[in-house]
Design an enzyme around this catalytic site. Structure first.
Site, PDB file in Angstrom:
ATOM      1  N   GLY A  28       5.294   4.346  -9.223  1.00 53.67           N
ATOM      2  CA  GLY A  28       6.059   3.128  -9.463  1.00 53.67           C
ATOM      3  C   GLY A  28       5.198   1.886  -9.346  1.00 53.67           C
ATOM      4  O   GLY A  28       5.304   0.954 -10.167  1.00 53.67           O
ATOM      5  N   HIS A  29       4.340   1.835  -8.333  1.00 54.08           N
ATOM      6  CA  HIS A  29       3.431   0.704  -8.196  1.00 54.08           C
ATOM      7  C   HIS A  29       2.463   0.621  -9.383  1.00 54.08           C
ATOM      8  O   HIS A  29       2.169  -0.470  -9.885  1.00 54.08           O
ATOM      9  CB  HIS A  29       2.610   0.829  -6.910  1.00 54.08           C
ATOM     10  CG  HIS A  29       3.413   0.747  -5.646  1.00 54.08           C
ATOM     11  ND1 HIS A  29       3.653   1.847  -4.856  1.00 54.08           N
ATOM     12  CD2 HIS A  29       4.019  -0.298  -5.038  1.00 54.08           C
ATOM     13  CE1 HIS A  29       4.364   1.483  -3.808  1.00 54.08           C
ATOM     14  NE2 HIS A  29       4.611   0.188  -3.895  1.00 54.08           N
ATOM     15  N   GLY A  62       0.806  -1.207   0.000  1.00 53.51           N
ATOM     16  CA  GLY A  62       0.000   0.000   0.000  1.00 53.51           C
ATOM     17  C   GLY A  62       0.841   1.260   0.000  1.00 53.51           C
ATOM     18  O   GLY A  62       2.037   1.244  -0.297  1.00 53.51           O
ATOM     19  N   ASP A  66      14.100  -2.703  -5.562  1.00 56.45           N
ATOM     20  CA  ASP A  66      14.395  -3.694  -4.523  1.00 56.45           C
ATOM     21  C   ASP A  66      15.098  -4.877  -5.187  1.00 56.45           C
ATOM     22  O   ASP A  66      14.550  -5.975  -5.288  1.00 56.45           O
ATOM     23  CB  ASP A  66      13.112  -4.124  -3.824  1.00 56.45           C
ATOM     24  CG  ASP A  66      12.405  -2.962  -3.152  1.00 56.45           C
ATOM     25  OD1 ASP A  66      12.958  -2.431  -2.182  1.00 56.45           O
ATOM     26  OD2 ASP A  66      11.322  -2.575  -3.615  1.00 56.45           O
TER      27      ASP A  66
END
Length: 285
Positions: free
Chosen positions: A32-33, A27, A146
């Site tokens: 980017g998400h 959330g 990541d």
């Protein structure tokens, strides 16, 4: 967009799906998400995004309790992006009893991020495996910001013979180079102005390698020193081989096109991570 809160409603929402692509998140979404969901759409007829703040990957002194919960804006953003199903389980759905079984990640999980966040990757792998078992995706999309997480999750999928394709997505950056992150919201205005220097310094190291430098340890030391001089608390600046994130050969025998420069440092109270490929090839990892 359908919202599923448990396994039964998730299975119902996906009953007629031909091919499912999955984007797991915690959330507090940013562009980017949303890019991950767009990439997911290219690989499947049904896109599932999840929102679940996973306490297993937070250390005792980390920000689980203050991690922003922004469900309504997140729901609206995912719906606008065309996501078909939002899987937003409550904690008791994911962990109905104490999670005494954990995925044991490889030795790579003890380096870089793992050296400064003990247990982090065990928490990540455990929740991702549980989410994979619930969603049953054909494809899952993970961001390259990541990078170590991407490598470890891909390895888990391979070693457990999970029938899931892991698709990497390039890091989305602000105009000044700062990698988009949910934690950027913690930065003060002065810290936000300073924050792009993490990317700038990593990019400068990558460019030096492209120009022929092979004294990786010296480049790492110089990068850490520059960040520290600017007021950062540096965890690591590291040059690694991209295929397995191993330390490159000290004689410079590794092709520079395969190298990555990674960094993690804290600015004020906000810990930021980033990485750059020495030579970027879109979508490759």
């Amino acid at each position: 967009m359908e919202i599923a809160r448990d396994r039964a409603s998730l299975e119902k929402a996906l009953a007629d799906a031909q091919r499912v692509a999955f984007v797991p998140t915690m959330g507090n979404l940013h562009e980017g998400h949303i890019k991950l969901t767009r990439i997911a759409r290219e690989h499947a007829d049904r896109v599932v995004a999840s929102i679940f703040v996973n306490r297993l990957q937070f250390g005792p002194n980390e920000d689980f309790d203050r991690y922003p919960r922004t469900f309504e804006p997140d729901r609206a953003a995912l719906a606008a992006a065309g996501v078909d199903v939002l899987f937003a389980p409550l904690e008791q759905e994911m962990y109905p009893t104490p999670q005494v079984y954990r995925v044991a990640p490889p030795l790579l999980a003890e380096e870089l991020e793992g050296a400064f966040r003990p247990g982090f990757f065990a928490g990540v792998c455990t929740v991702v495996l549980k989410l994979f078992n619930l969603v049953q995706p054909d494809v899952a999309v993970f961001g390259k910001k990541d990078r170590q997480q991407l490598k470890i999750v891909r390895g888990m999928v391979q070693q457990f013979n999970l029938p899931i394709e892991i698709v990497p997505a390039e890091t989305v950056r602000a105009a000044d180079g700062l990698a988009l992150s949910s934690r950027n919201g913690y930065l003060s205005p002065a810290e936000r102005a300073e924050a792009p220097n993490l990317y700038r310094i990593l990019r400068a190291i990558a460019d030096a390698i492209l120009d022929g430098r092979r004294d990786y340890a010296n480049l790492e030391v110089a990068g850490r020193a520059e960040l520290a001089a600017r007021g950062w608390k540096v965890d690591y600046v590291a040059v690694r081989h991209g295929l397995a994130l191993r330390i490159p050969h000290p004689e410079g025998f590794d092709h520079p096109n395969l190298l990555i420069v990674l960094g993690a440092a804290t600015l004020g109270t906000t810990r930021l991570i980033d990485n750059v490929d020495v030579l970027t090839e879109e979508g490759k990892d």
